[in-house]
Design an enzyme around this catalytic site. Structure first.
Site, mmCIF file in Angstrom:
data_model
loop_
_atom_site.group_PDB
_atom_site.id
_atom_site.type_symbol
_atom_site.label_atom_id
_atom_site.label_comp_id
_atom_site.label_asym_id
_atom_site.label_seq_id
_atom_site.Cartn_x
_atom_site.Cartn_y
_atom_site.Cartn_z
ATOM 1 N N HIS A 148 -4.756 1.197 -30.577
ATOM 2 C CA HIS A 148 -3.591 2.010 -28.985
ATOM 3 C C HIS A 148 -3.458 3.817 -29.999
ATOM 4 O O HIS A 148 -2.295 3.481 -30.733
ATOM 5 C CB HIS A 148 -2.616 1.545 -28.895
ATOM 6 C CG HIS A 148 -3.198 0.550 -27.966
ATOM 7 N ND1 HIS A 148 -3.431 1.190 -26.741
ATOM 8 C CD2 HIS A 148 -3.620 -1.102 -28.355
ATOM 9 C CE1 HIS A 148 -3.095 -0.501 -25.662
ATOM 10 N NE2 HIS A 148 -4.109 -1.353 -26.425
ATOM 11 N N GLU A 204 -1.856 6.069 -28.851
ATOM 12 C CA GLU A 204 -0.166 6.736 -28.466
ATOM 13 C C GLU A 204 0.628 5.614 -28.592
ATOM 14 O O GLU A 204 2.044 5.577 -28.949
ATOM 15 C CB GLU A 204 -0.575 6.306 -26.905
ATOM 16 C CG GLU A 204 0.010 4.531 -25.745
ATOM 17 C CD GLU A 204 -1.910 4.299 -26.368
ATOM 18 O OE1 GLU A 204 -2.591 4.080 -26.590
ATOM 19 O OE2 GLU A 204 -2.282 2.672 -25.750
ATOM 20 N N CYS A 244 -9.109 1.132 -25.982
ATOM 21 C CA CYS A 244 -8.594 -0.122 -26.560
ATOM 22 C C CYS A 244 -9.623 -0.676 -25.048
ATOM 23 O O CYS A 244 -11.048 -0.923 -25.326
ATOM 24 C CB CYS A 244 -7.141 -0.819 -25.398
ATOM 25 S SG CYS A 244 -7.050 -2.225 -25.703
#
Lengths: 253, 207
Positions: free
Chosen positions: B189, B191, B81
Site C-alpha cells: 500500500h 498510501e 494490493c
C-alpha cells in the site's frame, strides 16, 4: 525473518492526547495530531488512537483527529474506543482508519468479531485485550479500560477471537500500563505462542532493553509504546537503531 | 495541474489514497460512473477484500470492459494490493475466479509454513524491504526501501521481466511490483508506506 513493528499508542480524551497510569491518573500530554506527525517523521511504523472514555459514553470522538491525521500521515492507523457495531467500524474506516480495535463490545457480544471480519475483512479487525492476573493465578480479560472484570480467561479468549476472525491482538497489561516497569513478558509470551495472528505488546515500555526483551523473550510481533515517547525519554530513531544493534529486524527510514 | 482518477471501490480506506495524491498536489477524480474511465488519462484501482468480490464489483458496475479498453489504449494504470492481483490470470481465493489476465500468472494463498516448516503468521501484515530484479525500470527503483504489505494471497507472475520488484516474507518470495507496458501493480500500500510510498505514487505520475 520479519520486521518488528514499532507502534505509538495514543490515548485520547476529547481533543487531547492523554496518558494514564494503570488506566487511571489521567495526565494531559498535548495535541494528538502534533504528536502523531512527529512520530510519523521519526519513522513510526503504525499509529493507534484509542478514545479512552468512549466505551463508557458509547461514542467515539476520534473522527476529527483522524481526518486531520490522514492529510499528512501515511502509515497504517488503528482506531479504537466505543466501537459497538459494523456501522461504527465502517464510519471510522471512511474517516481514514485502516484497522478498528474493539474490546468491550467484543466481549459482550463475541459474534461482533465475526460480523466485523465478514464486513470489513479480518485484516482490519484488531481485538484489544486488557489483561490482569487475578488471585486464582490466571490472566483475566477486563473491559471499560481496565475497570471491570469479566471472568474471561485471556488465553481462552485469544483462541476464540482468532477463530471468530480477528486479524490481530493488541495485548495490554493492566498492571503495567503507564507504570514504567517493563512489559509483562509472561503474558505476551503466553498469548503470542498460542495464536497465529500477530500480537502487539502494550503496557510498560520504559527502556531500550524492554524492547529487546519483549521481542526476544516473549515473541511479540509488534511493540506499542506511549509514555516513554510522549515524554521524550526515548525516541523512535534510537529505539530502531538499538533494535538493529541487537539483531532485531525493523523497518529503516 | 496533474490529475488522477480513482475508482471508488466502496470497501476499505480510499480516503488515505486520495490524501496521498492530494499531498502531491495532484487533483483526484473519484469515479463512480464507468463512463468516466474513458475520460481519464491515469487510473488507479485500490482493491481490498476478496478477489471474487473485486471482479464481481467491476463487472456488475460495468467497469470491467472500460478498464480493458483503458489497457488497450496503454494509458497509465495502477492497481494496488487486490487491485494488482486482479491483473493476473486467476486466483484460487474462495473459488477460482478469472482476472484481467494482462499479466500472466496466478494468485495463490500464502503458505502457512515456510520451507523450514516454521509457522508463518498470515496475513502478511508488515513493512517489508523491497528487492529489485536487474533491468528494473529506474523510475520505480525503491530498492532498499520498505513498503507496507497487508495480504493473505500473493501473485506469482510467469514472465520474469514483468516482475519488477519483490520482497521476502519469512522465506517466501512475494511479488511486490509488476508492470507490463503502462499497466503497473503493487502488492504493498503506497498510501500507507510513509514517504517512500508517496515517492512511488509520484513515480507513477511520471509514466
Amino acid at each position: 525473518m520479519k520486521n518488528i513493528r514499532v507502534i505509538s499508542r495514543m490515548d485520547i480524551k476529547g481533543p487531547n492526547l492523554i496518558k494514564t497510569i494503570r488506566f487511571e491518573g489521567l495526565r494531559k500530554v498535548g495535541d494528538p495530531n502534533d504528536f502523531a506527525l512527529k512520530y510519523y517523521n521519526d519513522g513510526v511504523d503504525e499509529i493507534i488512537f484509542i478514545d479512552i472514555v468512549a466505551s463508557l459514553y458509547q461514542r467515539n470522538n476520534l473522527d476529527a483527529i483522524l481526518k486531520k491525521a490522514t492529510k499528512n500521515i501515511f502509515v497504517p492507523i488503528t482506531v479504537g474506543g466505543g466501537v459497538r457495531n459494523v456501522d461504527d467500524a465502517q464510519r471510522l474506516l471512511r474517516a481514514g482508519a485502516d484497522k478498528i480495535a474493539v474490546n468491550t463490545a467484543a466481549i459482550q457480544n463475541p459474534d461482533l468479531i465475526k460480523d466485523l471480519s465478514t464486513n470489513i475483512g479480518s485484516q482490519s479487525v484488531v481485538i484489544s485485550i486488557e489483561a490482569k492476573k487475578n488471585i486464582n493465578g490466571f490472566w483475566e480479560a477486563y473491559i471499560n479500560n481496565g475497570r471491570d472484570k469479566t471472568g474471561l480467561n485471556v488465553l481462552d479468549w485469544s483462541k476464540k477471537i482468532q477463530k471468530l476472525g480477528a486479524g490481530e491482538i493488541l495485548l495490554t497489561s493492566v498492571d503495567r500500563e503507564g507504570t514504567r516497569k517493563g512489559f509483562d513478558l509472561d503474558l505476551v509470551k503466553l498469548v503470542s505462542e498460542e495464536v497465529n495472528i500477530p500480537v502487539i505488546a502494550c503496557g510498560g515500555m520504559y527502556s531500550l532493553s524492554c524492547f529487546e526483551n519483549i521481542v526476544k523473550k516473549a515473541n511479540a510481533d509488534a511493540v506499542a509504546m506511549s509514555d516513554c515517547i510522549h515524554f521524550n525519554r526515548l525516541n523512535i530513531p534510537d529505539i530502531k537503531q538499538f533494535a538493529i544493534s541487537k539483531e532485531i529486524s525493523v523497518r529503516k527510514l | 495541474m496533474k490529475e488522477v482518477s480513482i475508482i471508488n471501490y466502496p470497501y476499505g480506506n480510499v480516503l488515505s489514497l486520495i490524501r496521498a495524491f492530494e499531498y502531491l498536489k495532484i487533483k483526484v477524480n473519484l469515479i463512480d460512473n464507468p463512463r468516466d474511465v474513458k475520460k481519464s488519462n491515469r487510473l488507479v484501482f485500490p482493491g481490498v477484500g476478496t478477489f471474487k468480490n473485486a471482479i464481481d464489483f467491476l463487472k456488475n458496475n460495468n467497469f470491467y470492459e472500460e478498464i480493458e479498453n483503458f489497457f488497450y489504449l496503454n494509458k497509465p494504470f495502477l492497481g494496488i494490493c487486490l487491485g494488482m492481483q486482479v491483473l493476473l490470470d486467476d486466483s484460487e481465493e474462495l473459488e477460482k475466479t478469472n482476472g484481467f489476465g494482462i499479466i500472466r500468472g496466478k494468485v495463490v494463498k500464502l503458505p502457512n509454513k515456510n520451507t523450514a516448516n516454521k509457522i508463518i503468521k498470515t496475513p502478511h501484515m508488515n513493512w517489508n524491504l523491497i528487492l529489485y530484479n536487474k533491468n528494473t525500470n529506474p523510475i520505480f527503483n525503491l530498492g532498499g526501501r520498505y513498503m507496507y504489505f497487508l495480504h493473505s494471497y500473493h501473485a506469482i507472475p510467469i514472465e520474469k521481466n514483468e516482475l519488477l520488484a519483490y520482497s521476502i516474507y519469512e522465506d517466501i518470495k512475494i511479488c511486490a511490483i509488476i508492470k507490463k507496458r503502462n499497466v503497473v501493480g503493487c502488492q504493498f500500500h503506497p498510501e500507507k508506506s510513509g514517504k517512500d510510498g508517496i515517492k512511488f505514487l509520484e513515480s507513477f505520475m511520471t509514466l
